[in-house]
Motif scaffolding. Structure first.
Motif, PDB file in Angstrom:
ATOM      1  N   SER A  45      62.679  -6.379  41.260  1.00 33.02           N
ATOM      2  CA  SER A  45      61.554  -5.968  42.107  1.00 33.02           C
ATOM      3  C   SER A  45      61.514  -4.449  42.259  1.00 33.02           C
ATOM      4  O   SER A  45      60.438  -3.853  42.291  1.00 33.02           O
ATOM      5  CB  SER A  45      61.595  -6.671  43.468  1.00 33.02           C
ATOM      6  N   CYS A  48      60.058  -3.097  39.073  1.00 34.30           N
ATOM      7  CA  CYS A  48      58.612  -3.361  39.062  1.00 34.30           C
ATOM      8  C   CYS A  48      57.873  -2.381  39.968  1.00 34.30           C
ATOM      9  O   CYS A  48      56.806  -1.868  39.593  1.00 34.30           O
ATOM     10  CB  CYS A  48      58.329  -4.803  39.485  1.00 34.30           C
ATOM     11  N   GLU A  49      58.419  -2.130  41.136  1.00 36.11           N
ATOM     12  CA  GLU A  49      57.768  -1.173  42.049  1.00 36.11           C
ATOM     13  C   GLU A  49      57.604   0.186  41.377  1.00 36.11           C
ATOM     14  O   GLU A  49      56.538   0.802  41.456  1.00 36.11           O
ATOM     15  CB  GLU A  49      58.577  -1.010  43.341  1.00 36.11           C
ATOM     16  N   LEU A  72      52.937  -8.091  43.320  1.00 38.43           N
ATOM     17  CA  LEU A  72      54.300  -7.855  43.793  1.00 38.43           C
ATOM     18  C   LEU A  72      54.381  -7.968  45.314  1.00 38.43           C
ATOM     19  O   LEU A  72      55.313  -8.578  45.859  1.00 38.43           O
ATOM     20  CB  LEU A  72      54.797  -6.485  43.334  1.00 38.43           C
TER      21      LEU A  72
END
Length: 118
Positions: A45, A48-49, A72
């Protein structure tokens, strides 16, 4: 003004994504128990951010990046709920912050949505 907001958003997501790598334990603590691989999901995560935020910098990829951020934000919402529940159960004095995060998530979704249109 919209461009300034975009750069602020990028900076916030890059900062938060980086924190997933520097302090993963804090993020792992709010992961719902039913999810496996907490450490790996925290790193994923965070990556991805950072990646989705960087997409916002490129006009050709901005719409896709904004939609990915929205997805997300929806995907991590259960962690925010888990945080609020855990803080309530443990009588954490920062429960009010955990509760504030819940509607804030919708504000962040709206903010990203502003960049889904060219």
């Amino acid at each position: 003004m919209k461009l300034i907001g975009l750069y602020i958003m990028v900076a916030l997501y890059v900062f938060t994504g980086t924190m997933h790598f520097l302090r993963p334990k804090g993020f792992m603590q709010i992961m719902p128990k039913y999810l496996p691989w907490h450490y790996e999901l925290v790193l994923l995560s965070g990556a991805c951010e950072i990646a989705f935020a960087l997409l916002l910098l490129f006009p050709a990829a901005r719409t896709a990046g904004a939609w990915m951020i929205i997805i997300l934000l929806v995907a991590v919402f259960p962690a925010n709920i888990q945080m609020a529940v855990s803080f309530y159960q443990k009588h954490n004095p920062y429960l009010w912050l955990a509760l504030l995060r819940l509607p804030l998530q919708f504000l962040l979704i709206w903010w990203a949505w502003l960049y889904t249109r060219k």
